[in-house]
Design an enzyme around this catalytic site. Sequence first.
Site, mmCIF file in Angstrom:
data_model
loop_
_atom_site.group_PDB
_atom_site.id
_atom_site.type_symbol
_atom_site.label_atom_id
_atom_site.label_comp_id
_atom_site.label_asym_id
_atom_site.label_seq_id
_atom_site.Cartn_x
_atom_site.Cartn_y
_atom_site.Cartn_z
ATOM 1 N N SER A 41 0.803 -1.223 0.000
ATOM 2 C CA SER A 41 0.000 0.000 0.000
ATOM 3 C C SER A 41 0.838 1.276 0.000
ATOM 4 O O SER A 41 0.340 2.341 -0.354
ATOM 5 C CB SER A 41 -0.936 0.019 1.212
ATOM 6 O OG SER A 41 -0.191 -0.092 2.419
ATOM 7 N N ASP A 332 -3.789 8.071 7.913
ATOM 8 C CA ASP A 332 -4.862 7.211 8.430
ATOM 9 C C ASP A 332 -4.407 6.261 9.526
ATOM 10 O O ASP A 332 -5.102 5.315 9.854
ATOM 11 C CB ASP A 332 -5.472 6.401 7.278
ATOM 12 C CG ASP A 332 -4.434 5.550 6.559
ATOM 13 O OD1 ASP A 332 -3.275 5.503 7.009
ATOM 14 O OD2 ASP A 332 -4.789 4.911 5.542
ATOM 15 N N HIS A 335 -0.585 4.972 6.816
ATOM 16 C CA HIS A 335 0.032 5.573 5.639
ATOM 17 C C HIS A 335 0.302 7.054 5.858
ATOM 18 O O HIS A 335 -0.283 7.680 6.740
ATOM 19 C CB HIS A 335 -0.872 5.345 4.425
ATOM 20 C CG HIS A 335 -1.277 3.915 4.268
ATOM 21 N ND1 HIS A 335 -2.486 3.432 4.760
ATOM 22 C CD2 HIS A 335 -0.624 2.864 3.731
ATOM 23 C CE1 HIS A 335 -2.557 2.131 4.510
ATOM 24 N NE2 HIS A 335 -1.453 1.760 3.899
#
Length: 366
Positions: A41, A332, A335
């Site tokens: 991610s 978040d 990240h």
Amino acid sequence: MAAIVGLFTLLLLLLLLLPPPSLVFSQCTRRPPVIFNFGDSNSDTGGLVAGLGFPVLSPNGRTFFRRSTGRLSDGRLLIDFLCESLNTNLLNPYMDSLARSKFKNGANFAIVGSSTLPKYVPFSLNIQVMQFVHFKTRTLELLNSNAGYENLIDDDGFRNALYMIDIGQNDIADSLSKNLSYFQVVKQIPSVISEIQNAVKGLYGQGGRKFWIHNTGPLGCLPQKLSSFHMKDLDRYGCISSYNNLATLFNKALSHLCQELRYELKDASIVYVDIYTMKYDLIANSSLHGFSDPLMACCGAGGRPYNYDIRVTCGQPGYEVCNENSKFISWDGIHYTEEANKIVASKVLSRAYSTPSLPFDFFCNN
């Protein structure tokens, strides 16, 4: 003497407070840039949404794209800034059939949640490399078919491309989530490193000769981890020491692997990039970088100190998000924000954290 020390300290503070250098100073003059990225991610530019239809909702993407693009950030990721530094388009996800892309500047195989192990679970690093092999084979087939597919990457493009790998964080994090002991996680690190070695050698076997490998960041500084951690194992900046020690052990093993691969694959260029030090510096010197609450998520729930609740994550009903003009490191809880990614990108482009110290554009200018 005291005056000299004071002057030196003032100069150092002024240097730290200077804005990051312009990100557009790497240029490809000899050949167009082609980049293939493999990871999780931290560099997924929309692969999860394209591949599984999994929704990544607003406010993700709010600062730059003004809509959600599948990136887990409020804006651009590190890989986006690196692409911009070359004046090339942002990488499209390999599985995005609606992007209308011919992938002339490469493709992004990174997917949210990816790890190296298990080996044959979508979308492990091994699967991503298999996807690349299919992509290359099919691209060259079409290019040689004389059926109007001239505007594709040719064999020279694949040979001179940059192969980026940014993975490993989820392997450590997943092991910790299974309540494995510190030493059990340590024992798994060689297996993870072995999979990265297999990926590099697999790409080398496909003709790749230029590699750019990121180590993993300070896992113990993520609000997600801190919110569920109840032991008093915190360092001076409030990060979980044992988690960061695991990341450091992984990074040392990865650095050693890169050294071994340089010796074994003598005609390959393999750059190891110390992302950990860059990101930890953001935490340790957060105020100098203009950040407040370095261990608190901008988008989440629960308020201080971490604003992270696994039951109400960013974009889910009940979340709260900071003002768009506020400066946070964590977006978040896992990240980074665009602002933090931008600073990390400027450090990457400085060459100060790369071994060997090659410019990011080395692959298209050499």
